[in-house]
Design a protein around this motif. Structure first.
Motif, mmCIF file in Angstrom:
data_model
loop_
_atom_site.group_PDB
_atom_site.id
_atom_site.type_symbol
_atom_site.label_atom_id
_atom_site.label_comp_id
_atom_site.label_asym_id
_atom_site.label_seq_id
_atom_site.Cartn_x
_atom_site.Cartn_y
_atom_site.Cartn_z
ATOM 1 N N VAL A 171 0.850 -1.198 0.000
ATOM 2 C CA VAL A 171 0.000 0.000 0.000
ATOM 3 C C VAL A 171 0.884 1.245 0.000
ATOM 4 O O VAL A 171 0.654 2.187 -0.753
ATOM 5 N N SER A 172 1.898 1.235 0.850
ATOM 6 C CA SER A 172 2.823 2.363 0.949
ATOM 7 C C SER A 172 3.476 2.656 -0.410
ATOM 8 O O SER A 172 3.495 3.803 -0.869
ATOM 9 N N SER A 173 3.972 1.623 -1.046
ATOM 10 C CA SER A 173 4.615 1.792 -2.358
ATOM 11 C C SER A 173 3.625 2.253 -3.411
ATOM 12 O O SER A 173 3.927 3.146 -4.206
ATOM 13 N N SER A 174 2.441 1.657 -3.420
ATOM 14 C CA SER A 174 1.419 2.026 -4.409
ATOM 15 C C SER A 174 0.990 3.480 -4.263
ATOM 16 O O SER A 174 0.636 4.131 -5.248
ATOM 17 N N ALA A 175 0.990 3.965 -3.032
ATOM 18 C CA ALA A 175 0.589 5.349 -2.780
ATOM 19 C C ALA A 175 1.711 6.343 -3.075
ATOM 20 O O ALA A 175 1.496 7.547 -3.029
#
Length: 64
Positions: free
Chosen positions: A29-33
């Motif tokens: 999620v962190s990377s995707s955001a």
């Protein structure tokens, strides 16, 4: 609010949406955001929502 702060808030909002709608790992999620580091993700997310991403996920799951 400067541009960097605004961008962080937008990324946190997108991450919250991903947390609510997917079962993806918080690191994904962190990377995707668009966050470069987990630490920055946690700091910005906490500033926006008053809880860590993990606490937010647990809260969302309990609300269902």
């Amino acid at each position: 609010m400067n541009f960097r702060q605004y961008l962080g808030l937008l990324r946190a909002e997108y991450a919250a949406k991903l947390i609510r709608t997917t079962d993806a790992a918080l690191s994904a999620v962190s990377s995707s955001a668009g966050f470069d580091s987990q630490r920055t993700f946690n700091r910005v997310f906490h500033a926006k929502y008053g809880m860590s991403p993990r606490e937010y996920r647990n809260h969302v799951r309990q609300s269902k």
